[in-house]
Scaffold this motif. Sequence first.
Motif, PDB file in Angstrom:
ATOM      1  N   ALA A  97       0.838  -1.208   0.000  1.00 39.93           N
ATOM      2  CA  ALA A  97       0.000   0.000   0.000  1.00 39.93           C
ATOM      3  C   ALA A  97       0.869   1.253   0.000  1.00 39.93           C
ATOM      4  O   ALA A  97       1.932   1.298   0.625  1.00 39.93           O
ATOM      5  CB  ALA A  97      -0.915  -0.013   1.224  1.00 39.93           C
ATOM      6  N   GLU A  98       0.435   2.264  -0.723  1.00 45.70           N
ATOM      7  CA  GLU A  98       1.154   3.533  -0.822  1.00 45.70           C
ATOM      8  C   GLU A  98       0.364   4.625  -0.126  1.00 45.70           C
ATOM      9  O   GLU A  98      -0.865   4.548   0.000  1.00 45.70           O
ATOM     10  CB  GLU A  98       1.389   3.894  -2.291  1.00 45.70           C
ATOM     11  N   GLU A 101      -3.470   6.507  -0.951  1.00 45.89           N
ATOM     12  CA  GLU A 101      -4.432   5.647  -1.636  1.00 45.89           C
ATOM     13  C   GLU A 101      -5.755   5.614  -0.871  1.00 45.89           C
ATOM     14  O   GLU A 101      -5.789   5.722   0.353  1.00 45.89           O
ATOM     15  CB  GLU A 101      -3.891   4.225  -1.767  1.00 45.89           C
ATOM     16  N   SER A 102      -6.816   5.415  -1.606  1.00 46.10           N
ATOM     17  CA  SER A 102      -8.127   5.291  -0.973  1.00 46.10           C
ATOM     18  C   SER A 102      -8.279   3.904  -0.358  1.00 46.10           C
ATOM     19  O   SER A 102      -7.558   2.963  -0.702  1.00 46.10           O
ATOM     20  CB  SER A 102      -9.232   5.532  -2.008  1.00 46.10           C
ATOM     21  N   LEU A 105      -9.130   1.212  -2.948  1.00 51.98           N
ATOM     22  CA  LEU A 105      -7.981   0.743  -3.720  1.00 51.98           C
ATOM     23  C   LEU A 105      -7.124  -0.219  -2.901  1.00 51.98           C
ATOM     24  O   LEU A 105      -6.638  -1.236  -3.412  1.00 51.98           O
ATOM     25  CB  LEU A 105      -7.154   1.938  -4.194  1.00 51.98           C
ATOM     26  N   ARG A 106      -6.951   0.076  -1.621  1.00 49.84           N
ATOM     27  CA  ARG A 106      -6.157  -0.809  -0.759  1.00 49.84           C
ATOM     28  C   ARG A 106      -6.844  -2.168  -0.575  1.00 49.84           C
ATOM     29  O   ARG A 106      -6.192  -3.213  -0.632  1.00 49.84           O
ATOM     30  CB  ARG A 106      -5.930  -0.157   0.588  1.00 49.84           C
TER      31      ARG A 106
END
Length: 198
Positions: A97-98, A101-102, A105-106
């Motif tokens: 995960a970055e 991110e929402s 999205l994760r």
Amino acid sequence: MADLYSHSSSSTHPDSGEDRRTHRVYNPYESFQNPHAMPVHQLIYDLPSSPEFLFQEESTSHRRSWGHNLSFYAGIGYLSGATAGAAKGSLAGIRAAESGESVKLRVNRVLNSSGQVGRRMGNSMGVLGLIFAGLESGISVATGDEGVMSTVVAGLGTGAVYKAASGPRSAAVAGAIGGLAAGIAVAGKHVVKRYVPI
């Protein structure tokens, strides 16, 4: 009248002379205040504690058939591999995960990663289960031995067959690991049966 309904539910062992229980008494009236309201239950519900079989041939067999082994090991292998792979893939998805991110999205990344890794590991473990079940049943039928050696040799053969395409060295290492794993599993099973009351 008391002798009419008395029914022994234990048998004497010929060597030790001690009583060993061969039946379990099921009393459907034990929740009532008067348990002797219908003493005929002693004759009707004195059930055997040993497993009951439809055919006499089944009672002489002390192990699963090759078909049962095939279904059992393949199913257990796929289930355990898929579970471990899903856990591993979920961790990889969480670590990837970055920032920024929402949540959607994760979650999508975690689900994709867990499904991909779980499917791959489940298929691999299912194939190992199939190979092991086939080898163990074949060795047991060929040698007439259904003991520890058949399981260990089947573990050796499973590892060797699974890694045979990678070369003889990889096959030998995988066979040694498979035999060791089978031996540990058999030893653990005996320990559990001896020391864990189930």
